[in-house]
Design a protein around this motif. Structure first.
Motif, PDB file in Angstrom:
ATOM      1  N   LEU A  37       8.773  25.753  12.444  1.00  0.00           N
ATOM      2  CA  LEU A  37       8.632  27.185  12.185  1.00  0.00           C
ATOM      3  C   LEU A  37       9.596  27.567  11.063  1.00  0.00           C
ATOM      4  O   LEU A  37      10.752  27.867  11.312  1.00  0.00           O
ATOM      5  N   PRO A  38       9.124  27.550   9.803  1.00  0.00           N
ATOM      6  CA  PRO A  38      10.033  27.763   8.675  1.00  0.00           C
ATOM      7  C   PRO A  38      10.496  29.195   8.475  1.00  0.00           C
ATOM      8  O   PRO A  38      11.363  29.441   7.640  1.00  0.00           O
ATOM      9  N   ALA A  39       9.927  30.165   9.195  1.00  0.00           N
ATOM     10  CA  ALA A  39      10.349  31.564   9.058  1.00  0.00           C
ATOM     11  C   ALA A  39      10.375  32.208  10.435  1.00  0.00           C
ATOM     12  O   ALA A  39       9.667  31.782  11.351  1.00  0.00           O
ATOM     13  N   ALA A  40      11.191  33.256  10.592  1.00  0.00           N
ATOM     14  CA  ALA A  40      11.311  33.912  11.894  1.00  0.00           C
ATOM     15  C   ALA A  40      10.054  34.694  12.251  1.00  0.00           C
ATOM     16  O   ALA A  40       9.679  34.790  13.419  1.00  0.00           O
ATOM     17  N   SER A  41       9.388  35.272  11.242  1.00  0.00           N
ATOM     18  CA  SER A  41       8.150  36.025  11.456  1.00  0.00           C
ATOM     19  C   SER A  41       7.063  35.334  10.650  1.00  0.00           C
ATOM     20  O   SER A  41       7.163  35.234   9.419  1.00  0.00           O
ATOM     21  N   LEU A  42       6.027  34.845  11.336  1.00  0.00           N
ATOM     22  CA  LEU A  42       5.160  33.855  10.717  1.00  0.00           C
ATOM     23  C   LEU A  42       3.728  33.965  11.251  1.00  0.00           C
ATOM     24  O   LEU A  42       3.511  34.293  12.414  1.00  0.00           O
ATOM     25  N   GLN A  43       2.759  33.685  10.366  1.00  0.00           N
ATOM     26  CA  GLN A  43       1.362  33.531  10.785  1.00  0.00           C
ATOM     27  C   GLN A  43       0.984  32.063  10.621  1.00  0.00           C
ATOM     28  O   GLN A  43       1.188  31.485   9.555  1.00  0.00           O
ATOM     29  N   VAL A  44       0.447  31.464  11.677  1.00  0.00           N
ATOM     30  CA  VAL A  44       0.133  30.034  11.671  1.00  0.00           C
ATOM     31  C   VAL A  44      -1.339  29.843  12.035  1.00  0.00           C
ATOM     32  O   VAL A  44      -1.807  30.384  13.034  1.00  0.00           O
ATOM     33  N   ALA A 189       5.143  13.835  23.364  1.00  0.00           N
ATOM     34  CA  ALA A 189       4.775  14.511  22.117  1.00  0.00           C
ATOM     35  C   ALA A 189       5.294  13.689  20.938  1.00  0.00           C
ATOM     36  O   ALA A 189       6.468  13.298  20.926  1.00  0.00           O
ATOM     37  N   HIS A 190       4.402  13.403  20.004  1.00  0.00           N
ATOM     38  CA  HIS A 190       4.783  12.722  18.763  1.00  0.00           C
ATOM     39  C   HIS A 190       4.607  13.723  17.619  1.00  0.00           C
ATOM     40  O   HIS A 190       3.580  14.401  17.544  1.00  0.00           O
ATOM     41  N   PHE A 191       5.597  13.797  16.743  1.00  0.00           N
ATOM     42  CA  PHE A 191       5.564  14.781  15.660  1.00  0.00           C
ATOM     43  C   PHE A 191       5.351  14.066  14.329  1.00  0.00           C
ATOM     44  O   PHE A 191       6.084  13.135  13.987  1.00  0.00           O
ATOM     45  N   LYS A 192       4.343  14.512  13.579  1.00  0.00           N
ATOM     46  CA  LYS A 192       4.020  13.928  12.279  1.00  0.00           C
ATOM     47  C   LYS A 192       4.373  14.930  11.181  1.00  0.00           C
ATOM     48  O   LYS A 192       4.015  16.108  11.273  1.00  0.00           O
ATOM     49  N   LEU A 193       5.059  14.437  10.162  1.00  0.00           N
ATOM     50  CA  LEU A 193       5.459  15.314   9.053  1.00  0.00           C
ATOM     51  C   LEU A 193       4.490  15.206   7.883  1.00  0.00           C
ATOM     52  O   LEU A 193       3.958  14.142   7.581  1.00  0.00           O
ATOM     53  N   GLY A 194       4.274  16.350   7.225  1.00  0.00           N
ATOM     54  CA  GLY A 194       3.526  16.412   5.982  1.00  0.00           C
ATOM     55  C   GLY A 194       4.259  17.350   5.042  1.00  0.00           C
ATOM     56  O   GLY A 194       5.385  17.779   5.322  1.00  0.00           O
ATOM     57  N   SER A 195       3.630  17.681   3.918  1.00  0.00           N
ATOM     58  CA  SER A 195       4.238  18.572   2.949  1.00  0.00           C
ATOM     59  C   SER A 195       3.514  19.910   2.944  1.00  0.00           C
ATOM     60  O   SER A 195       2.282  19.956   2.842  1.00  0.00           O
ATOM     61  N   VAL A 196       4.257  20.996   3.100  1.00  0.00           N
ATOM     62  CA  VAL A 196       3.706  22.354   3.033  1.00  0.00           C
ATOM     63  C   VAL A 196       4.510  23.116   1.987  1.00  0.00           C
ATOM     64  O   VAL A 196       5.731  23.275   2.137  1.00  0.00           O
ATOM     65  N   ASP A 197       3.830  23.565   0.938  1.00  0.00           N
ATOM     66  CA  ASP A 197       4.511  24.258  -0.167  1.00  0.00           C
ATOM     67  C   ASP A 197       5.685  23.437  -0.694  1.00  0.00           C
ATOM     68  O   ASP A 197       6.754  23.972  -1.025  1.00  0.00           O
ATOM     69  N   GLY A 198       5.492  22.134  -0.745  1.00  0.00           N
ATOM     70  CA  GLY A 198       6.519  21.250  -1.291  1.00  0.00           C
ATOM     71  C   GLY A 198       7.669  20.943  -0.359  1.00  0.00           C
ATOM     72  O   GLY A 198       8.618  20.268  -0.753  1.00  0.00           O
ATOM     73  N   GLN A 199       7.589  21.453   0.880  1.00  0.00           N
ATOM     74  CA  GLN A 199       8.658  21.233   1.847  1.00  0.00           C
ATOM     75  C   GLN A 199       8.158  20.374   3.009  1.00  0.00           C
ATOM     76  O   GLN A 199       7.004  20.522   3.433  1.00  0.00           O
ATOM     77  N   PRO A 200       9.014  19.488   3.527  1.00  0.00           N
ATOM     78  CA  PRO A 200       8.590  18.684   4.684  1.00  0.00           C
ATOM     79  C   PRO A 200       8.466  19.553   5.931  1.00  0.00           C
ATOM     80  O   PRO A 200       9.391  20.290   6.268  1.00  0.00           O
ATOM     81  N   ARG A 201       7.316  19.487   6.586  1.00  0.00           N
ATOM     82  CA  ARG A 201       7.058  20.277   7.788  1.00  0.00           C
ATOM     83  C   ARG A 201       6.327  19.423   8.809  1.00  0.00           C
ATOM     84  O   ARG A 201       5.601  18.496   8.462  1.00  0.00           O
ATOM     85  N   VAL A 202       6.481  19.785  10.086  1.00  0.00           N
ATOM     86  CA  VAL A 202       5.661  19.175  11.122  1.00  0.00           C
ATOM     87  C   VAL A 202       4.254  19.744  10.976  1.00  0.00           C
ATOM     88  O   VAL A 202       4.038  20.944  11.144  1.00  0.00           O
ATOM     89  N   THR A 203       3.305  18.888  10.621  1.00  0.00           N
ATOM     90  CA  THR A 203       1.924  19.335  10.439  1.00  0.00           C
ATOM     91  C   THR A 203       1.031  18.883  11.590  1.00  0.00           C
ATOM     92  O   THR A 203      -0.106  19.326  11.678  1.00  0.00           O
ATOM     93  N   GLN A 204       1.537  18.010  12.450  1.00  0.00           N
ATOM     94  CA  GLN A 204       0.736  17.560  13.591  1.00  0.00           C
ATOM     95  C   GLN A 204       1.641  17.200  14.768  1.00  0.00           C
ATOM     96  O   GLN A 204       2.661  16.526  14.592  1.00  0.00           O
ATOM     97  N   MET A 205       1.270  17.692  15.950  1.00  0.00           N
ATOM     98  CA  MET A 205       1.920  17.293  17.203  1.00  0.00           C
ATOM     99  C   MET A 205       0.854  16.609  18.059  1.00  0.00           C
ATOM    100  O   MET A 205      -0.193  17.209  18.345  1.00  0.00           O
ATOM    101  N   ILE A 206       1.101  15.356  18.426  1.00  0.00           N
ATOM    102  CA  ILE A 206       0.168  14.593  19.252  1.00  0.00           C
ATOM    103  C   ILE A 206       0.683  14.583  20.681  1.00  0.00           C
ATOM    104  O   ILE A 206       1.797  14.123  20.943  1.00  0.00           O
ATOM    105  N   LEU A 207      -0.109  15.122  21.604  1.00  0.00           N
ATOM    106  CA  LEU A 207       0.257  15.177  23.019  1.00  0.00           C
ATOM    107  C   LEU A 207      -0.505  14.111  23.777  1.00  0.00           C
ATOM    108  O   LEU A 207      -1.741  14.046  23.692  1.00  0.00           O
ATOM    109  N   HIS A 223      -2.090  25.917   8.167  1.00  0.00           N
ATOM    110  CA  HIS A 223      -1.515  26.808   7.154  1.00  0.00           C
ATOM    111  C   HIS A 223      -0.473  27.703   7.807  1.00  0.00           C
ATOM    112  O   HIS A 223      -0.648  28.129   8.951  1.00  0.00           O
ATOM    113  N   THR A 224       0.608  27.963   7.094  1.00  0.00           N
ATOM    114  CA  THR A 224       1.610  28.916   7.578  1.00  0.00           C
ATOM    115  C   THR A 224       1.904  29.938   6.487  1.00  0.00           C
ATOM    116  O   THR A 224       1.839  29.621   5.294  1.00  0.00           O
ATOM    117  N   LYS A 225       2.192  31.157   6.903  1.00  0.00           N
ATOM    118  CA  LYS A 225       2.505  32.222   5.941  1.00  0.00           C
ATOM    119  C   LYS A 225       3.532  33.159   6.561  1.00  0.00           C
ATOM    120  O   LYS A 225       3.306  33.692   7.663  1.00  0.00           O
TER     121      LYS A 225
END
Length: 246
Positions: A37-44, A189-207, A223-225
């Motif tokens: 969660l890269p921001a405190a107030s966010l749309q995902v 839970a396994h967490f997979k990282l990808g790139s969002v807006d050039g920043q490393p982010r968790v893009t997938q959680m495998i349960l 997408h996050t905004k």
């Protein structure tokens, strides 16, 4: 110790002394949360896929609106579910079904799809909801990690115990064992990282279900905004009037 201590300094300190204060743990968890969660107030925008014996069986879409103070609103986006909503406000969860006069209360462990529960989708934060300690150093998928033992601060949380492994270099989440109040492990839970807006982010959680091990649920962040929301969206009495946001 300051919460703004650098990652390198904190990792070195932990490696040298093998212990960490509550402030250290909070700093680690805040860094781990920031990968999800890269921001405190966010749309995902979220996609949830279920797999059985390696084959995809279902897919659902959700829009999640997140505000500080433990508030989240999940809007159902898939055909046949449009208009359904789940509101999380602190320890309280409500679900609204189209045509209902009012929302009804649910628990954070109630499933939305596969092994993805309301709490998994509503994006609760480790730094706000858990106390913990560094248990040991381990290796996960060839990455040096710190293993944290986390205890829920409230009985209402989905998981009362979490064993979380974060990369020692930057505290990105790698893997977690999730336990119920009975101390039974119910998911991995396994967490997979990808790139969002050039920043490393968790893009997938495998349960992975610990009982029915042939089942797998993937929670994909599409997408996050960062954006602000009005108070009324997080009022349960407003659920029948609020609708999908652009």
């Amino acid at each position: 110790m300051s919460k703004t201590i650098s990652t390198t300094t904190l990792a070195l300190l932990l490696a040298l002394c093998g212990t960490a204060s509550a402030a250290d743990i909070e700093a680690i968890l805040k860094k781990a949360d920031a990968f999800r969660l890269p921001a405190a107030s966010l749309q995902v925008e979220t996609q949830v896929q279920t797999f059985k014996d390696g084959k995809e069986s279902k897919e659902k879409r959700y829009q999640v609106l997140i505000r500080p103070g433990g508030k989240s609103l999940v809007l159902f986006r898939s055909p046949g579910e449009t208009g359904q909503k789940v509101l999380m406000s602190g320890d309280d969860f409500w679900m609204y079904l189209p045509g209902s006069a009012r929302p009804f209360r649910i628990t954070p462990l109630q499933k939305l799809l596969g092994d993805a529960s309301t709490g998994d989708i509503a994006n609760m934060t480790w730094s706000d909801d858990y106390d913990g300690s560094v248990a040991r150093e381990v290796e996960v998928d060839g990455v040096a990690c710190l293993e944290l033992e986390l205890a829920a601060q409230r009985k209402s949380l989905s998981y009362q115990r979490i064993v979380l492994q974060v990369a020692k270099s930057d505290f990105r989440p790698m893997h977690a064992d999730l336990y119920a109040s009975s101390n039974r492990k119910i998911k991995q839970a396994h967490f997979k990282l990808g790139s969002v807006d050039g920043q490393p982010r968790v893009t997938q959680m495998i349960l992975i279900d610990e009982v029915q091990t042939n089942r797998e649920t993937r929670v994909n962040t599409l997408h996050t905004k960062a954006r602000s929301f009005g108070d009324e969206l997080f009022n349960p009495m407003y659920l029948s009037r609020s609708d999908v946001l652009p």
